[in-house]
Write a protein that holds these residues in place. Structure first.
Motif, PDB file in Angstrom:
ATOM      1  N   TYR A 162       0.846  -1.202   0.000  1.00 22.83           N
ATOM      2  CA  TYR A 162       0.000   0.000   0.000  1.00 22.83           C
ATOM      3  C   TYR A 162       0.881   1.251   0.000  1.00 22.83           C
ATOM      4  CZ  TYR A 162      -3.204   3.563   1.857  1.00 22.83           C
ATOM      5  OH  TYR A 162      -3.931   4.702   2.068  1.00 22.83           O
ATOM      6  N   THR A 163       0.406   2.311  -0.661  1.00 28.48           N
ATOM      7  CA  THR A 163       1.154   3.559  -0.732  1.00 28.48           C
ATOM      8  C   THR A 163       0.281   4.735  -0.345  1.00 28.48           C
ATOM      9  OG1 THR A 163       2.414   2.651  -2.583  1.00 28.48           O
ATOM     10  CG2 THR A 163       2.610   4.999  -2.191  1.00 28.48           C
ATOM     11  N   SER A 164       0.825   5.592   0.498  1.00 29.97           N
ATOM     12  CA  SER A 164       0.183   6.853   0.863  1.00 29.97           C
ATOM     13  C   SER A 164       0.621   7.940  -0.108  1.00 29.97           C
ATOM     14  CB  SER A 164       0.584   7.238   2.290  1.00 29.97           C
ATOM     15  OG  SER A 164       0.421   8.618   2.505  1.00 29.97           O
ATOM     16  N   ALA A 172       8.147   5.827  -4.674  1.00 30.75           N
ATOM     17  CA  ALA A 172       7.012   5.146  -5.291  1.00 30.75           C
ATOM     18  C   ALA A 172       7.469   4.290  -6.468  1.00 30.75           C
ATOM     19  CB  ALA A 172       5.969   6.161  -5.738  1.00 30.75           C
ATOM     20  N   ASP A 189      -3.629   1.934  -3.156  1.00 29.50           N
ATOM     21  CA  ASP A 189      -3.125   3.214  -2.667  1.00 29.50           C
ATOM     22  C   ASP A 189      -4.270   4.081  -2.201  1.00 29.50           C
ATOM     23  OD1 ASP A 189      -4.195   3.928  -5.150  1.00 29.50           O
ATOM     24  OD2 ASP A 189      -2.673   5.449  -5.511  1.00 29.50           O
ATOM     25  N   ASP A 412       2.443   9.474  -7.351  1.00 29.26           N
ATOM     26  CA  ASP A 412       2.579   8.042  -7.085  1.00 29.26           C
ATOM     27  C   ASP A 412       1.920   7.218  -8.188  1.00 29.26           C
ATOM     28  OD1 ASP A 412       3.901   8.686  -4.779  1.00 29.26           O
ATOM     29  OD2 ASP A 412       2.216   8.283  -3.443  1.00 29.26           O
ATOM     30  N   ILE A 417       2.208   3.250  -9.271  1.00 30.57           N
ATOM     31  CA  ILE A 417       1.469   2.690  -8.129  1.00 30.57           C
ATOM     32  C   ILE A 417       0.016   2.528  -8.568  1.00 30.57           C
ATOM     33  CG2 ILE A 417       0.713   3.062  -5.747  1.00 30.57           C
ATOM     34  CD1 ILE A 417       3.667   2.491  -5.925  1.00 30.57           C
TER      35      ILE A 417
END
Length: 759
Positions: A162-164, A172, A189, A412, A417
């Motif tokens: 998971y990416t913020s 990223a 994300d 991102d 992402i």
């Protein structure tokens, strides 16, 4: 002088309520900004830090993604941006002694506000199976634990990455590269929970899932429509752009269920006149019922079609597809149905149509108020229909403007992402790095939660963010996370997600935007992309909060080496030592980033290409801009129920709670309030000041309850209510999502209010 963090959670049982404000910013914003900053940083550090926010040689604000112009103010930040910076640059520290004193069970009982106020995490910490305390661990041991769990999986698709939206372009790019070399496209994300609907609608209709306007376009627009957005709290620097547009003669229509101070009057703290008098921004306020926006824009399109000269026929003929089908559907728009769906007066809609027809250059801006409904994608398509009718795409001063939230959430996605990458992106990745990335689609946020719940995912790795706090259906999400074998969070500060863990858990502390980043090749910088496709550098200037911190690119690079080992031909160590080498690879994989290192060296950075804006070229399936003709939808609410939207307070950014006040709405000292129209409250027998449980109603018959909310009589649209998230995320069913985008429908939750038995 900087102060210590609170020892106990503040009592929020009796929030104080006063009349809402009718102007934003001004002297109160300056005073509040300085008080918050000095509590966290002290006066000298406050000055040294804030004067570098959003400067060409400084660091990008870790808050919102609003762009900066070519000319920067000395103080190029807003109140909420300063709060974000202060919390990251704080002098408060979370050490191993803190974790020794606070078991996970204690952390789980604390509010998000209390957790965030404790300060920066200084060491990597590990929660062993069966333990109740995090304990300090070396980086080598931390990476070995992750490698052990990933290596034990039956399939790479049992891992989630998971990416913020605060993650840099460089980090990223490395994370998606690592995940795909590991063997999965499971890259959910935060965009899945906010502007996924925008990307879905814009990709289909225009061919590019981003906004088509620049800051300069806003300044030269004739008409700006701000729909489902509260810039005074969520994107305060946008108010300066609206002020500039007003000075140039623009008209502004705001479309929202709540009146918001920032769209009524803006007192610009950068000028004496602004602080004293301010400028009225909104010319027409359409106080729409929640979820009625598609019906509104459909009727506006009908009125444009009926008006002599209303359609830009040359643009439609030369650049669009699907006009006849769309026009036939739009002409059937019904006044009575539209008035019922929107709650608006006919005269106001007709006035809005006249303003649209009088404008040669129209921009429509929107945020979560449009994107988080079942019919969100269809609504945004209808917005695009209006702009296509008027030829307002690829024209200076006109276009689509989805206002992104987190500071690099758009970047991102640009870096890859995405759980559904294009074949072209994967081909470029394969050509550059010499491995075959997986081609099957991965899991978005909602599907990732289901996979954890069902035991189909076993390792959860988060690059920033507060996944548990941000996600819908809190009870389901937390139970799902607890089923994981391992949860890993790359973080600067504590949040709820660190207290809701898998069997084992790691917190990996990282550098923030404000921190100086030194690697073997020397001092580094990272890059971000703002809401309008501008890419620029970000350079922190403060000594790191601890000598034990690693940067985000370093964490990914070292993790990849631990997991992939010698079978990977990717030069991970080189990437960690010199971020310019990452940018060289990005330049050969991601379109628009050619000669990246040379172009990013220019002060202010560069603008990414956007075919519809730059050359009226539309890379869609038809090769043209697409009109669409979806059936009109809007929520239908049973008698005795209200339609709830979740929203932020002014002392909040996403799930980060800076304080317990929402001063523009007149709420102080607490967050558990529900805003209800006085007539609706009277019909429900709820006096102002009583306490009620909010109970959502969904087709699955499950009772989802948020107890103990103070009822506040408030001038919201009839039949509607509003309350803060993440406290109300418990009410949003996991399966209540937008068609196509799968974004949680957090802005249209049917609820009943039950007066609390203890009231």
């Amino acid at each position: 002088m900087a102060t210590k963090p609170p020892e106990g959670d503040p009592v929020q049982d009796a929030p104080r309520v006063e009349a809402p404000r009718h102007a934003a910013a001004g002297l109160p914003a300056i005073g509040h900004t300085l008080r918050v900053a000095q509590r966290q940083m002290g006066p000298a550090r406050t000055a040294r830090t804030l004067l570098r926010v959003n400067q060409k040689d400084g660091f990008d604000c870790p808050g919102c993604a609003w762009p900066e112009g070519e000319r920067r103010h000395v103080a190029e930040f807003c109140e909420n941006g300063a709060k974000a910076v202060a919390e990251e640059a704080t002098l408060r520290r979370v050490t191993p002694d803190f974790f020794a004193a606070h078991p996970v069970s204690d952390l789980a009982s604390r509010s998000g506000y209390w957790l965030g106020q404790q300060g920066r995490i200084t060491r990597p910490v590990y929660l062993a199976e069966g333990a109740d305390h995090y304990e300090a661990v070396t980086w080598e041991r931390a990476f070995a634990i992750v490698a052990e769990e990933l290596g034990a999986l039956g399939s790479p698709d049992e891992a989630l990455f998971y990416t913020s939206g605060r993650t840099s372009n460089e980090a990223a790019f490395l994370l998606q590269l690592f995940a795909r070399e590991f063997g999965t496209n499971n890259l959910p994300d935060c965009s899945n929970m906010c502007h996924e609907s925008s990307g879905s609608a814009l990709t289909e209709t225009l061919g590019v899932g981003k906004g088509s306007v620049s800051l300069e376009d806003l300044h030269r627009a004739d008409l700006i429509v701000v729909a489902g957005q509260n810039p005074g709290t969520n994107h305060p620097r946008m108010l300066s752009a609206l002020e500039e547009a007003k000075r140039s003669g623009a008209k502004i229509i705001s479309v929202n269920p709540l009146p918001e101070a920032g769209l009524e009057r803006f007192r610009n703290p950068q000028t004496a006149r602004g602080m004293i008098k301010g400028v009225r921004l909104t010319d027409l306020f359409l106080q729409i019922r929640i979820g009625g926006d598609q019906a509104l824009f459909r009727l506006l399109n009908k009125l444009v079609l009926e008006a002599p000269g209303g359609v830009d026929e040359a643009f439609v003929r030369e650049h669009t597809h699907g006009y006849e089908e769309f026009a036939a559907a739009a002409r059937t728009a019904d006044w009575d149905e539209t008035l019922a769906a929107t709650g608006l007066d006919r005269a106001d809609i007709e006035r809005a149509a006249r303003m649209v027809l009088a404008s040669e250059r129209t921009i429509v801006c929107w945020a979560m108020g449009l994107t988080q409904h079942k019919h969100a994608v269809a609504t945004i398509r209808e917005v695009v229909n209006l702009l296509l009718l008027r030829g307002c795409v690829g024209r200076p001063g006109a276009g689509v403007c989805p206002v992104r939230g987190h500071s690099n959430v758009q970047g991102d996605r640009t870096m890859g992402i995405f759980e559904r990458p294009s074949a072209a992106f994967l081909d470029a990745l394969e050509k550059e790095f010499g491995f075959s990335p997986p081609r099957h689609h991965g899991l978005d946020t909602v599907r990732a939660i289901r996979a954890l719940r069902d035991g189909d995912a076993k390792v959860f790795f988060a690059m920033g963010g507060n996944f548990v706090g941000a996600s819908p259906d809190t009870a389901v999400t937390e139970a799902a996370m607890r089923r994981a074998r391992l949860t890993v969070h790359v973080s600067t500060k504590l949040n709820r997600s660190h207290a809701v863990t898998g069997t084992r858990a790691l917190i990996l502390p990282t550098l923030g935007r404000t921190d100086r980043d030194e690697q073997r090749s020397g001092r580094q910088f990272v890059t971000v992309e703002d809401s309008m496709g501008m890419v620029h550098a970000s350079r922190g200037n403060l000594p790191p909060a601890s000598e034990h911190l690693l940067s985000e690119p370093a964490i990914v690079a070292r993790l990849a080496r631990a997991v992939l080992g010698p079978r990977s031909r990717t030069p991970w160590e080189e990437f960690e030592n010199d971020y310019a080498t990452i940018r060289d690879r990005i330049s050969r994989v991601v379109p628009g980033f050619e000669d990246f290192n040379t172009r990013i060296a220019r002060p202010g950075g560069f603008t990414l290409p956007h075919a519809p804006r730059d050359e009226r070229r539309f890379p869609t399936a038809t090769g043209r801009a697409n009109f669409t003709a979806a059936p009109v939808e809007y929520p239908e609410v049973p008698e005795g129920r209200l339609l709830l939207q979740t929203l932020r307070s002014h002392d909040q950014y996403n799930t980060t709670i800076y304080g317990l006040d929402d001063r523009y709405r007149g709420v102080r000292g607490g967050r558990r309030v529900v805003l209800v129209h006085p007539q609706d409250a009277a019909e429900l027998g709820l006096a102002d000041g009583v306490y009620a449980d909010l109970v959502s109603e969904w087709t699955d018959g499950v009772e989802r309850r948020a107890p103990g909310f103070r009822v506040v009589h408030y001038p919201t649209a009839r039949g509607c209510a509003a309350a803060y998230y993440p406290e109300t995320n418990v009410l949003v069913p996991l399966d209540a999502t937008a068609d196509t985008s799968n974004t949680p429908a957090s802005k249209s939750v049917i609820v009943r209010l039950e007066q609390s038995p203890t009231d």
